[in-house]
Design a protein around this motif. Structure first.
Motif, PDB file in Angstrom:
ATOM      1  N   LYS A  32       4.270  -2.423  -0.967  1.00 51.00           N
ATOM      2  CA  LYS A  32       4.716  -3.456  -0.035  1.00 51.00           C
ATOM      3  C   LYS A  32       3.517  -4.268   0.470  1.00 51.00           C
ATOM      4  CE  LYS A  32       7.104  -0.596   2.558  1.00 51.00           C
ATOM      5  NZ  LYS A  32       8.045  -0.048   3.526  1.00 51.00           N
ATOM      6  N   PRO A  33       3.796  -5.477   0.966  1.00 53.22           N
ATOM      7  CA  PRO A  33       2.710  -6.367   1.403  1.00 53.22           C
ATOM      8  C   PRO A  33       1.804  -5.768   2.490  1.00 53.22           C
ATOM      9  CG  PRO A  33       4.759  -7.591   1.277  1.00 53.22           C
ATOM     10  CD  PRO A  33       5.098  -6.151   1.053  1.00 53.22           C
ATOM     11  N   ASP A  34       2.329  -4.838   3.282  1.00 53.05           N
ATOM     12  CA  ASP A  34       1.510  -4.249   4.351  1.00 53.05           C
ATOM     13  C   ASP A  34       0.588  -3.138   3.836  1.00 53.05           C
ATOM     14  OD1 ASP A  34       3.212  -2.092   3.927  1.00 53.05           O
ATOM     15  OD2 ASP A  34       4.076  -2.124   5.946  1.00 53.05           O
ATOM     16  N   GLY A  35       0.620  -2.896   2.514  1.00 52.61           N
ATOM     17  CA  GLY A  35      -0.266  -1.906   1.911  1.00 52.61           C
ATOM     18  C   GLY A  35       0.359  -0.528   1.756  1.00 52.61           C
ATOM     19  N   THR A  36       1.538  -0.318   2.309  1.00 48.82           N
ATOM     20  CA  THR A  36       2.190   0.973   2.164  1.00 48.82           C
ATOM     21  C   THR A  36       2.899   1.051   0.815  1.00 48.82           C
ATOM     22  OG1 THR A  36       4.204   0.204   3.266  1.00 48.82           O
ATOM     23  CG2 THR A  36       2.525   1.244   4.652  1.00 48.82           C
ATOM     24  N   VAL A  37       3.131   2.288   0.387  1.00 44.20           N
ATOM     25  CA  VAL A  37       3.809   2.519  -0.890  1.00 44.20           C
ATOM     26  C   VAL A  37       4.984   3.458  -0.640  1.00 44.20           C
ATOM     27  CG1 VAL A  37       3.577   3.432  -3.239  1.00 44.20           C
ATOM     28  CG2 VAL A  37       1.649   2.253  -2.164  1.00 44.20           C
ATOM     29  N   ASP A  38       6.170   3.035  -1.061  1.00 44.60           N
ATOM     30  CA  ASP A  38       7.347   3.897  -1.011  1.00 44.60           C
ATOM     31  C   ASP A  38       7.551   4.482  -2.395  1.00 44.60           C
ATOM     32  OD1 ASP A  38       7.794   3.148   1.618  1.00 44.60           O
ATOM     33  OD2 ASP A  38       9.378   1.716   1.135  1.00 44.60           O
TER      34      ASP A  38
END
Length: 69
Positions: A32-38
């Protein structure tokens, strides 16, 4: 009429529903754009553009289906 197809056992299964979500059945990494990964085993991504929870489907497409009936 939509035909049910068997789920692929050794690859990526992607189902694109008319006026609905894109369903991916396979281990997926969503960056995701905020750097997190799901990490998901099965994910429904927005295919209609109306979701308020992009990239995920929030069932907003149901308003499109009702409008097109």
């Amino acid at each position: 009429m939509e035909q049910e197809q068997p789920i692929v056992k050794d690859g990526v299964d992607i189902l694109i529903k008319p006026l609905g979500p894109i369903v991916i059945t396979s281990k997926s990494y969503i960056h995701k754009p905020d750097g997190t990964v799901d990490v998901k085993e099965k994910v429904s991504l927005c295919g209609c553009g109306l979701s308020k929870n992009k990239p995920y489907c929030d069932a907003s497409h149901k308003t499109l289906i009702k409008e097109n009936e």
